[in-house]
Write a protein that holds these residues in place. Structure first.
Motif, PDB file in Angstrom:
ATOM      1  N   ASP A  93      -6.445   5.186  21.350  1.00  0.00           N
ATOM      2  CA  ASP A  93      -6.195   3.753  21.196  1.00  0.00           C
ATOM      3  C   ASP A  93      -5.701   3.443  19.788  1.00  0.00           C
ATOM      4  O   ASP A  93      -5.889   4.236  18.850  1.00  0.00           O
ATOM      5  CB  ASP A  93      -7.446   2.946  21.516  1.00  0.00           C
ATOM      6  CG  ASP A  93      -8.586   3.247  20.552  1.00  0.00           C
ATOM      7  OD1 ASP A  93      -8.624   2.644  19.470  1.00  0.00           O
ATOM      8  OD2 ASP A  93      -9.417   4.125  20.885  1.00  0.00           O
ATOM      9  N   LYS A  94      -5.072   2.291  19.635  1.00  0.00           N
ATOM     10  CA  LYS A  94      -4.460   1.932  18.357  1.00  0.00           C
ATOM     11  C   LYS A  94      -5.487   1.881  17.233  1.00  0.00           C
ATOM     12  O   LYS A  94      -5.200   2.317  16.106  1.00  0.00           O
ATOM     13  CB  LYS A  94      -3.736   0.585  18.469  1.00  0.00           C
ATOM     14  CG  LYS A  94      -3.060   0.162  17.172  1.00  0.00           C
ATOM     15  CD  LYS A  94      -2.209  -1.088  17.326  1.00  0.00           C
ATOM     16  CE  LYS A  94      -1.559  -1.463  15.994  1.00  0.00           C
ATOM     17  NZ  LYS A  94      -0.625  -2.588  16.112  1.00  0.00           N
ATOM     18  N   GLY A  95      -6.672   1.352  17.506  1.00  0.00           N
ATOM     19  CA  GLY A  95      -7.692   1.264  16.475  1.00  0.00           C
ATOM     20  C   GLY A  95      -8.073   2.630  15.930  1.00  0.00           C
ATOM     21  O   GLY A  95      -8.195   2.821  14.709  1.00  0.00           O
ATOM     22  N   THR A  96      -8.245   3.597  16.835  1.00  0.00           N
ATOM     23  CA  THR A  96      -8.586   4.955  16.418  1.00  0.00           C
ATOM     24  C   THR A  96      -7.461   5.569  15.598  1.00  0.00           C
ATOM     25  O   THR A  96      -7.696   6.218  14.570  1.00  0.00           O
ATOM     26  CB  THR A  96      -8.878   5.824  17.648  1.00  0.00           C
ATOM     27  OG1 THR A  96      -9.986   5.275  18.370  1.00  0.00           O
ATOM     28  CG2 THR A  96      -9.188   7.261  17.253  1.00  0.00           C
ATOM     29  N   ALA A  97      -6.220   5.366  16.066  1.00  0.00           N
ATOM     30  CA  ALA A  97      -5.073   5.923  15.363  1.00  0.00           C
ATOM     31  C   ALA A  97      -4.939   5.328  13.970  1.00  0.00           C
ATOM     32  O   ALA A  97      -4.705   6.042  12.984  1.00  0.00           O
ATOM     33  CB  ALA A  97      -3.801   5.683  16.179  1.00  0.00           C
ATOM     34  N   CYS A  98      -5.061   4.014  13.869  1.00  0.00           N
ATOM     35  CA  CYS A  98      -4.926   3.356  12.566  1.00  0.00           C
ATOM     36  C   CYS A  98      -6.033   3.790  11.604  1.00  0.00           C
ATOM     37  O   CYS A  98      -5.786   4.028  10.416  1.00  0.00           O
ATOM     38  CB  CYS A  98      -4.933   1.836  12.735  1.00  0.00           C
ATOM     39  SG  CYS A  98      -3.415   1.178  13.466  1.00  0.00           S
ATOM     40  N   LYS A  99      -7.250   3.897  12.109  1.00  0.00           N
ATOM     41  CA  LYS A  99      -8.356   4.348  11.260  1.00  0.00           C
ATOM     42  C   LYS A  99      -8.080   5.741  10.724  1.00  0.00           C
ATOM     43  O   LYS A  99      -8.319   6.030   9.536  1.00  0.00           O
ATOM     44  CB  LYS A  99      -9.662   4.317  12.052  1.00  0.00           C
ATOM     45  CG  LYS A  99     -10.874   4.756  11.234  1.00  0.00           C
ATOM     46  CD  LYS A  99     -12.154   4.679  12.067  1.00  0.00           C
ATOM     47  CE  LYS A  99     -13.361   5.137  11.247  1.00  0.00           C
ATOM     48  NZ  LYS A  99     -14.624   5.082  12.061  1.00  0.00           N
ATOM     49  N   HIS A 100      -7.576   6.624  11.578  1.00  0.00           N
ATOM     50  CA  HIS A 100      -7.289   7.992  11.162  1.00  0.00           C
ATOM     51  C   HIS A 100      -6.233   8.038  10.065  1.00  0.00           C
ATOM     52  O   HIS A 100      -6.306   8.869   9.152  1.00  0.00           O
ATOM     53  CB  HIS A 100      -6.826   8.814  12.369  1.00  0.00           C
ATOM     54  CG  HIS A 100      -6.584  10.256  12.062  1.00  0.00           C
ATOM     55  ND1 HIS A 100      -7.594  11.195  12.064  1.00  0.00           N
ATOM     56  CD2 HIS A 100      -5.447  10.922  11.725  1.00  0.00           C
ATOM     57  CE1 HIS A 100      -7.082  12.377  11.746  1.00  0.00           C
ATOM     58  NE2 HIS A 100      -5.789  12.241  11.541  1.00  0.00           N
ATOM     59  N   LEU A 101      -5.244   7.137  10.156  1.00  0.00           N
ATOM     60  CA  LEU A 101      -4.134   7.126   9.194  1.00  0.00           C
ATOM     61  C   LEU A 101      -4.379   6.192   8.014  1.00  0.00           C
ATOM     62  O   LEU A 101      -3.538   6.105   7.113  1.00  0.00           O
ATOM     63  CB  LEU A 101      -2.836   6.711   9.907  1.00  0.00           C
ATOM     64  CG  LEU A 101      -2.363   7.642  11.022  1.00  0.00           C
ATOM     65  CD1 LEU A 101      -1.146   7.043  11.722  1.00  0.00           C
ATOM     66  CD2 LEU A 101      -2.036   9.029  10.486  1.00  0.00           C
ATOM     67  N   GLY A 102      -5.500   5.491   8.007  1.00  0.00           N
ATOM     68  CA  GLY A 102      -5.780   4.561   6.933  1.00  0.00           C
ATOM     69  C   GLY A 102      -4.946   3.296   6.993  1.00  0.00           C
ATOM     70  O   GLY A 102      -4.622   2.697   5.961  1.00  0.00           O
ATOM     71  N   LEU A 103      -4.608   2.843   8.200  1.00  0.00           N
ATOM     72  CA  LEU A 103      -3.796   1.647   8.396  1.00  0.00           C
ATOM     73  C   LEU A 103      -4.651   0.491   8.898  1.00  0.00           C
ATOM     74  O   LEU A 103      -5.720   0.696   9.485  1.00  0.00           O
ATOM     75  CB  LEU A 103      -2.674   1.927   9.416  1.00  0.00           C
ATOM     76  CG  LEU A 103      -1.722   3.084   9.098  1.00  0.00           C
ATOM     77  CD1 LEU A 103      -0.741   3.277  10.252  1.00  0.00           C
ATOM     78  CD2 LEU A 103      -0.971   2.836   7.798  1.00  0.00           C
ATOM     79  N   ASP A 104      -4.165  -0.708   8.704  1.00  0.00           N
ATOM     80  CA  ASP A 104      -4.842  -1.910   9.172  1.00  0.00           C
ATOM     81  C   ASP A 104      -4.497  -2.148  10.639  1.00  0.00           C
ATOM     82  O   ASP A 104      -3.333  -2.432  10.970  1.00  0.00           O
ATOM     83  CB  ASP A 104      -4.400  -3.109   8.330  1.00  0.00           C
ATOM     84  CG  ASP A 104      -5.115  -4.404   8.720  1.00  0.00           C
ATOM     85  OD1 ASP A 104      -5.821  -4.419   9.735  1.00  0.00           O
ATOM     86  OD2 ASP A 104      -4.928  -5.404   7.993  1.00  0.00           O
ATOM     87  N   PRO A 105      -5.442  -2.057  11.558  1.00  0.00           N
ATOM     88  CA  PRO A 105      -5.135  -2.224  12.987  1.00  0.00           C
ATOM     89  C   PRO A 105      -4.734  -3.647  13.357  1.00  0.00           C
ATOM     90  O   PRO A 105      -4.221  -3.877  14.467  1.00  0.00           O
ATOM     91  CB  PRO A 105      -6.434  -1.815  13.680  1.00  0.00           C
ATOM     92  CG  PRO A 105      -7.491  -2.045  12.657  1.00  0.00           C
ATOM     93  CD  PRO A 105      -6.861  -1.755  11.330  1.00  0.00           C
ATOM     94  N   GLN A 106      -4.934  -4.609  12.452  1.00  0.00           N
ATOM     95  CA  GLN A 106      -4.535  -5.988  12.740  1.00  0.00           C
ATOM     96  C   GLN A 106      -3.046  -6.211  12.511  1.00  0.00           C
ATOM     97  O   GLN A 106      -2.492  -7.225  12.936  1.00  0.00           O
ATOM     98  CB  GLN A 106      -5.334  -6.961  11.853  1.00  0.00           C
ATOM     99  CG  GLN A 106      -6.846  -6.878  12.070  1.00  0.00           C
ATOM    100  CD  GLN A 106      -7.238  -7.096  13.521  1.00  0.00           C
ATOM    101  OE1 GLN A 106      -6.760  -8.034  14.160  1.00  0.00           O
ATOM    102  NE2 GLN A 106      -8.108  -6.233  14.044  1.00  0.00           N
ATOM    103  N   LYS A 107      -2.399  -5.269  11.846  1.00  0.00           N
ATOM    104  CA  LYS A 107      -0.959  -5.384  11.598  1.00  0.00           C
ATOM    105  C   LYS A 107      -0.171  -4.660  12.687  1.00  0.00           C
ATOM    106  O   LYS A 107      -0.715  -3.852  13.444  1.00  0.00           O
ATOM    107  CB  LYS A 107      -0.626  -4.828  10.223  1.00  0.00           C
ATOM    108  CG  LYS A 107      -1.243  -5.648   9.087  1.00  0.00           C
ATOM    109  CD  LYS A 107      -0.919  -5.066   7.732  1.00  0.00           C
ATOM    110  CE  LYS A 107      -1.544  -5.931   6.625  1.00  0.00           C
ATOM    111  NZ  LYS A 107      -1.306  -5.375   5.272  1.00  0.00           N
TER     112      LYS A 107
END
Length: 396
Positions: A200-214
């Motif tokens: 899921d996007k949240g997991t992917a963003c967390k792994h890459l250090g990205l903000d999932p709200q963007k």
């Protein structure tokens, strides 16, 4: 059972060519045998496959990236033999004669770069001497993206000993017909399904250090002039993008040329806050995170034949924005699996705005339907049919 040799890049070398050849080998190993070869036995359910790869692929000074090698254990389910030295003619003769004596039913070889023509063309000529092995070439390109004076001569040398061809786009098939009328079939690049299941996007963003709200647009793969990253940067600086302040560009891939012009352009266009640079080689086990974090994948190419990036996007069911060059429009259904636009910053910006202001969920159904066209099993079937149907005439 058919004995099949795949000649080309594989472990311990990295990148899309290695991923392709290894996935093709697995597809042959898993395929049910059809009566496509005279010796086929319908009771046997696996092909014998060996990949013959390089001891030396490119000399270090010619390789634009940081390393040619992966940092991972070898695949346990594949037989990979390192035996080809791309710069040693004595080695070419040794390998060609060795493979000729093995009397493989089929040899599959990729063509992607005229630099490899002397090595691979010589090996194939020697294999043909056994009057048994059929040689099938899968064409990445016939005409390379960066042109050089000897390209045509080198390409002809490679093509001559090949019995038949798989072209992955109409553009490549058209280019092939300038050189030969030998049997050829158009078979699209299969879906790259070797990078794991989606997250899921949240997991992917967390792994890459990205903000999932963007929201994120992804440029993926090595960076060279023909891939048009500069066009995409200028598109992000377009006034039309002002309404999409939460949309960021994620650039994931290694520079294969000087990064300075791109970094300077980001500064000039004042895009530091909107561009996220992960400009290193992306290992296979990291690929899923970049595609799953992205809302759309953008290929702003100036020229292209086909692209494995498109087929990774299909696997992860990500809509695409591609430019109207080469074979890219053949792979993307306009307004269904993505948008097709001209290779121009204004046109690219307009497509980005249309995507992010429209109904993005509508693309998913078409992506799920369309990706069923791109199977490895179909590619294997076409290769074996060509191997059986190709006229076999010794060409010295």
């Amino acid at each position: 059972m058919a004995s099949i040799g795949i000649i080309g890049t594989a472990y311990p070398f990295r990148g899309g060519l290695a991923a392709y050849n290894e996935r093709l080998a697995r597809a042959f190993q898993q395929a049910k045998i059809d009566q496509t070869l005279p010796s086929s036995d319908s009771d046997i359910t696996a092909h014998e496959v060996v990949i013959y790869t390089f001891t030396v692929q490119y000399p270090a000074f010619l390789f634009p990236g940081k390393t040619q090698y992966v940092d991972a254990p070898p695949p346990e389910d594949l037989k990979i033999v390192r035996c080809i030295h791309s710069l040693n003619p004595i080695n070419w003769i040794h390998v060609g004669l060795m493979l000729s004596r093995r009397r493989l039913d089929v040899v599959v070889v990729k063509y992607w770069l005229p630099f490899m023509s002397p090595c691979l063309g010589t090996i194939l000529r020697l294999i043909r001497r056994n009057r048994h092995t059929r040689i099938i070439c899968i064409l990445d390109n016939v005409t390379p993206h960066e042109h050089h004076l000897l390209d045509g001569l080198l390409t002809r040398y490679f093509l001559k000993p090949v019995d038949a061809f798989i072209a992955m786009s109409e553009q490549v098939l058209h280019d092939l017909r300038r050189f030969t009328q030998k049997p050829a079939r158009l078979v699209p690049h299969p879906v790259y399904d070797v990078y794991g299941a989606p997250v899921d996007k949240g997991t992917a963003c967390k792994h890459l250090g990205l903000d999932p709200q963007k929201r994120y647009a992804l440029f993926f793969g090595f960076i060279r002039a023909y891939k048009g990253l500069d066009l995409l940067l200028r598109a992000f600086a377009s006034p039309a993008m002002g309404q999409l302040s939460d949309v960021h560009l994620l650039v994931a891939g290694e520079f294969y040329e000087s990064p300075e012009p791109y970094l300077a352009l980001i500064q000039e266009l004042k895009l530091q806050e909107r561009i996220i640079l992960h400009t290193h080689f992306i290992p296979d086990d990291e690929v899923k995170y970049y595609f799953c974090a992205a809302d759309v994948v953008i290929q702003p190419y100036r020229s292209a034949t086909q692209s494995g990036i498109t087929q990774i996007a299909y696997h992860f069911e990500k809509p695409m924005i591609v430019t109207r060059v080469g074979g890219l429009p053949e792979m993307v259904l306009d307004e269904r699996t993505g948008f097709i636009c001209e290779p121009d910053p204004a046109a690219i910006a307009n497509a980005i705005v249309r995507f992010f202001t429209g109904d993005q969920t509508a693309f998913i159904r078409f992506l799920q339907i369309e990706k069923k066209r791109f199977s490895w099993e179909y590619l294997c079937e076409q290769i074996l049919q060509l191997a059986h149907l190709s006229p076999f005439v010794v060409q010295r």
